[in-house]
Enzyme design. Sequence first.
Site, PDB file in Angstrom:
ATOM      1  N   GLY A 270       0.808  -1.217   0.000  1.00  0.00           N
ATOM      2  CA  GLY A 270       0.000   0.000   0.000  1.00  0.00           C
ATOM      3  C   GLY A 270       0.840   1.265   0.000  1.00  0.00           C
ATOM      4  CB  CYS A 271       3.727   2.283   2.044  1.00  0.00           C
ATOM      5  SG  CYS A 271       2.865   2.122   3.625  1.00  0.00           S
ATOM      6  CB  THR A 272       5.168   0.373  -2.828  1.00  0.00           C
ATOM      7  OG1 THR A 272       6.115  -0.070  -1.851  1.00  0.00           O
ATOM      8  CG2 THR A 272       5.840   0.467  -4.182  1.00  0.00           C
TER       9      THR A 272
ATOM     10  CB  ALA B 224       5.576   6.238  -2.332  1.00  0.00           C
TER      11      ALA B 224
END
Length: 152
Positions: free
Chosen positions: A45-47, A50
């Site tokens: 999710g963070c990738t 970003a």
Amino acid sequence: MEKLEVGQLAPDFRLKNSDGVEISLKDLLHKKVVLYFYPKDNTPGCTLEAKDFSALFSEFEKKNAVVVGISPDNAQSHQKFISQCSLNVILLCDEDKKAANLYKAYGKRMLYGKEHLGIIRSTFIINTQGVLEKCFYNVKAKGHAQKVLESL
């Protein structure tokens, strides 16, 4: 859960970037600041989040905004994340979670059906006077960067 409100002065912070240089909110206020808190570098999710913010980098610039991601990761982790994902957003290290606590972006959250303490995926739009214009809490990574861009 306690939250920050639109119209409040955004809490100032001083955090190191991926090169170990300290940056404060005041250092960034020559533009609007899109400040997003995320749990961990190099996770799905963070990738996605970003990469989406990075893909829209020029669109944020056209709206006179700088995008800054904050997580509990260290500078070395951020450098690797930036390199592996070709990111062009600023990433700051909040290893002790002080900034996340100031922004009410750390607390109880659900993960895989269980409650635990962690970073609450949140985004804040801060104007050049340091005032909160928008606050997004408990956001989903997919499509969020576009939604933030449209809110500027």
